[in-house]
Scaffold this active site. Structure first.
Site, PDB file in Angstrom:
ATOM      1  N   ASN A 282       1.685  -0.164   5.463  1.00 31.87           N
ATOM      2  CA  ASN A 282       2.203  -0.581   4.159  1.00 31.87           C
ATOM      3  C   ASN A 282       3.100  -1.778   4.385  1.00 31.87           C
ATOM      4  OD1 ASN A 282       3.377  -0.759   1.579  1.00 31.87           O
ATOM      5  ND2 ASN A 282       4.922   0.779   2.086  1.00 31.87           N
ATOM      6  N   GLY A 283       2.736  -2.934   3.843  1.00 36.22           N
ATOM      7  CA  GLY A 283       3.599  -4.093   3.988  1.00 36.22           C
ATOM      8  C   GLY A 283       2.825  -5.379   4.191  1.00 36.22           C
ATOM      9  N   GLU A 284       3.537  -6.381   4.684  1.00 35.42           N
ATOM     10  CA  GLU A 284       2.943  -7.680   4.998  1.00 35.42           C
ATOM     11  C   GLU A 284       3.586  -8.221   6.267  1.00 35.42           C
ATOM     12  OE1 GLU A 284       0.477  -8.951   3.404  1.00 35.42           O
ATOM     13  OE2 GLU A 284       0.506  -7.879   1.487  1.00 35.42           O
TER      14      GLU A 284
ATOM     15  N   ILE B 196      -4.093  -7.751  -0.998  1.00 29.77           N
ATOM     16  CA  ILE B 196      -3.324  -8.985  -1.137  1.00 29.77           C
ATOM     17  C   ILE B 196      -3.912 -10.087  -0.256  1.00 29.77           C
ATOM     18  CG2 ILE B 196      -1.046 -10.050  -0.855  1.00 29.77           C
ATOM     19  CD1 ILE B 196      -1.107  -8.004  -3.102  1.00 29.77           C
TER      20      ILE B 196
ATOM     21  N   CYS C 169       0.822  -1.197   0.000  1.00 35.25           N
ATOM     22  CA  CYS C 169       0.000   0.000   0.000  1.00 35.25           C
ATOM     23  C   CYS C 169       0.860   1.252   0.000  1.00 35.25           C
ATOM     24  CB  CYS C 169      -0.903   0.002   1.236  1.00 35.25           C
ATOM     25  SG  CYS C 169      -1.884  -1.500   1.415  1.00 35.25           S
TER      26      CYS C 169
ATOM     27  N   ARG D 218      -4.779   1.351  -0.909  1.00 34.57           N
ATOM     28  CA  ARG D 218      -4.660  -0.084  -0.688  1.00 34.57           C
ATOM     29  C   ARG D 218      -4.480  -0.885  -1.975  1.00 34.57           C
ATOM     30  NH1 ARG D 218      -8.791  -4.726   1.568  1.00 34.57           N
ATOM     31  NH2 ARG D 218      -7.143  -6.127   2.305  1.00 34.57           N
TER      32      ARG D 218
ATOM     33  N   ILE E  86      13.831 -10.823 -17.774  1.00 32.40           N
ATOM     34  CA  ILE E  86      14.119  -9.734 -18.706  1.00 32.40           C
ATOM     35  C   ILE E  86      15.497  -9.976 -19.314  1.00 32.40           C
ATOM     36  CG2 ILE E  86      14.773  -7.290 -18.807  1.00 32.40           C
ATOM     37  CD1 ILE E  86      11.837  -7.666 -18.934  1.00 32.40           C
TER      38      ILE E  86
END
Length: 632
Positions: free
Chosen positions: A75-77, A53, A2, A50, A291
């Protein structure tokens, strides 16, 4: 994942305009496209964007605790939130949601600031306790998630996940800090101890601040550090088993999500190890993304493809070419502060590719810092052995004199490019490692600075905070000190900033299983021989992963996420290289001298020297300064 923002009046309690907080959070909409919210009370305002997740519909923010006492934007997990939640429920806590945000609120109410020690995850959050009228700002152990703080007129602070959230506040003064330019020209990024604008700072990794109305803010408090001062006992076999266990724990804990999940895959040891362990833990094929480059010498897609075939992943790849490098203005807007790691664009590209297929992607970041995977760390360990034998009064005149006359031969075979090593050996270990990590040494910066920069920076040198950090490190050896500096300085300032900004720019959550703090703390205790053996770094990890990966992945020379900017500046981007010497923002400001910038560009284009990194730095700085100028 977030975006958060807010305002706090610490001097005099004043109303906070919710529209102002909303404007700040709207500037972070890319970090949270799935929802928005604002909460205000006398003297405080919290805003949130938000990206859903976990608990997709049930955890809107700002979130109140069950008893209404506290409010949080996060903000985070938090990867261990289910276990932590069960512990809190046994103590009487009640929960209304199934997500991790409410767990932080309950943990704060039970343990106060000590709750941070129980959180396993990546996070930056602001929690306002309505009962004590305190604002608690906190950042995770290693700085995976960012938090900017700005001093505003009238005794107030503003904070945001990115500088652009602060730039949206009309009270923020946009005055460039010349010391940040000195830092940037040294490292290629603005480290966490400074910000590009005066009056703005970053909450350091592993720190928190507790703010109160009516009280001047105190210095941030460090709540976590990594120590290299102890060595683990036990056999190599035991250490290998523990390493594998911790890697598995780091990977599986980060596979918890209510949205599609995948991985970045470069074909190197770290990302390949993550994909291997994800495949082991998953009943479905892992989605992997790679990539490549249109310059064969730096393209690793063939190696990534081998790993994808080995583990039968759902693999996707894309090629980056020079004609895509005109997106430098987009890079400047994404990072806000000047950021010259040239791999930012390919990292953005792999994030864009991943976002087409998943919402969460696991990366291999962290293993090089934790297990001595960088060549500079090996060189530093050997230089420290030489310093231990030869006293400073001999090294300084002998190696210093040799280094000063040795040619800077970028074109020569590596054994003949000894200038940097000689100059490093002439100095102490801290100064020597700073020289190894810096893009431009002090004498190189002095050669391109204008009179304005010489005056504005005074006695300050960008190496000073870095050397102070190394000298105070809880370590036992030169290798330890180099790794500590990389974990505390380089990792949050460069690697994690790059991953956070590029992933969030496209609404993708990136997770770093090899930065699990238990893995980092274990690696810091390993004997030297299990980190470096001969000329090989990350030895124990490579040995451990032999059961999963082929030798041509584990033991081929380290390449890294290299971009072919040297070739591009001699071809399609030659005009861009020349343009730095005519920039009013660089030269007209007095910070840089026109003639040496022009000479740098022409020498590079003619092939007489490789000045690609400094040319890229100057180009990035010029575009970032344009971006930071007030509109109108």
């Amino acid at each position: 994942m977030c975006g958060i923002a807010g305002i706090f009046h610490y001097e005099t309690v004043k109303p906070v305009d919710p529209k102002r907080v909303e404007t700040m959070t709207n500037a972070l909409a890319h970090r949270g496209p799935d929802g928005a919210g604002v909460w205000t009370a006398p003297g405080v305002g919290l805003g949130h964007r938000r990206l859903s997740i976990i608990d997709l519909a049930g955890s809107p923010q700002p979130m109140h605790s069950a008893d209404g006492r506290a409010v949080i934007v996060f903000n985070g997990e938090i990867y261990n939130y289910r276990r932590l939640r069960r512990e809190l429920e046994q103590g009487g806590a009640q929960f209304r949601t199934d997500g991790d945000t409410e767990t932080i609120l309950a943990a704060w109410q039970k343990w106060g600031p000590r709750c941070l020690e129980r959180l396993d995850g990546m996070f930056a959050f602001a929690l306002y306790d309505c009962a004590t009228r305190q604002l608690f700002l906190a950042r995770d152990r290693l700085g995976v998630k960012p938090l900017y703080i700005a001093e505003l007129p009238g005794g107030a602070l503003a904070f945001a996940s990115e500088l652009k959230g602060l730039l949206a506040n009309p009270l923020l003064r946009r005055t460039i800090d010349p010391l940040a330019i000195e830092d940037f020209m040294t490292w290629g990024y603005v480290p966490d101890h400074r910000a590009i604008l005066r009056g703005v700072r970053k909450l350091p990794a592993g720190h928190y601040e507790l703010l109160e109305h009516g009280r001047t803010p105190a210095s941030p408090v460090q709540w976590w550090d990594v120590s290299f001062a102890e060595r683990s006992r036990g056999s190599q076999q035991d250490h290998s088993a523990e390493l594998l266990h911790l890697m598995r724990e780091g990977v599986t804990s980060r596979m918890v999500a209510d949205v599609p999940l995948g991985a970045f895959l470069s074909g190197g040891v770290d990302s390949s190890s993550v994909v291997a362990l994800m495949s082991e833990a998953s009943a479905q094929p892992v989605t992997s993304c790679s990539i490549g480059f249109d310059v064969a010498g730096v393209d690793e897609t063939a190696h990534a493809r081998k790993v994808a075939e080995l583990f039968r992943t759902d693999h996707h790849e894309r090629i980056v070419s020079a004609d895509q490098f005109d997106e430098i203005d987009r890079i400047a807007a994404i990072f806000d502060e000047p950021f010259a790691d040239a791999s930012a664009l390919p990292t953005l590209r792999v994030c864009e590719l991943a976002r087409e297929h998943v919402t969460v992607a696991l990366s291999g970041d962290g293993a090089d810092e934790a297990l001595a995977g960088y060549r500079r760390q090996l060189f530093h360990a050997r230089e420290e052995q030489a310093r231990a034998v030869l006293p400073q009064f001999l090294r300084e005149p002998v190696f210093g004199a040799l280094g000063s006359i040795w040619p800077k031969a970028d074109w020569a075979p590596r054994p003949l490019r000894a200038k940097a090593t000689l100059l490093s050996l002439a100095q102490n270990g801290e100064a020597g490692y700073a020289r190894a990590l810096a893009i431009l040494a002090p004498e190189q910066r002095a050669a391109i600075y204008g009179e304005g920069m010489i005056r504005d920076r005074g006695d300050y040198r960008a190496e000073q905070p870095f050397e102070t950090l190394m000298r105070g490190a809880p370590t036992r050896s030169g290798l330890d000190r180099a790794q500590y500096a990389d974990l505390k300085f380089w990792l949050p300032g460069d690697i994690l900033t790059k991953t956070d900004r590029t992933s969030m720019a496209v609404g993708l959550e990136a997770r770093e299983p090899l930065l699990d703090h238990r893995f980092i703390e274990f690696a810091a205790r390993l004997p030297h021989r299990q980190r470096i053996r001969g000329t090989m770094g990350k030895w124990l990890m490579k040995h451990t992963m032999e059961r999963y990966l082929h030798d041509d992945i584990l033991y081929r020379p380290k390449q890294g996420f290299v971009t072919p900017i040297a070739d591009w500046f001699r071809g399609p981007l030659a005009d861009a290289a020349r343009s730095v010497a005519s920039s009013e923002l660089l030269v007209g400001s007095g910070w840089f001298a026109r003639k040496p910038l022009a000479e740098l560009a022409e020498a590079h284009i003619a092939g007489r020297s490789d000045n690609s990194r400094v040319l890229w730095q100057l180009l990035v700085l010029e575009r970032s300064l344009r971006h930071l100028k007030p509109s109108g």
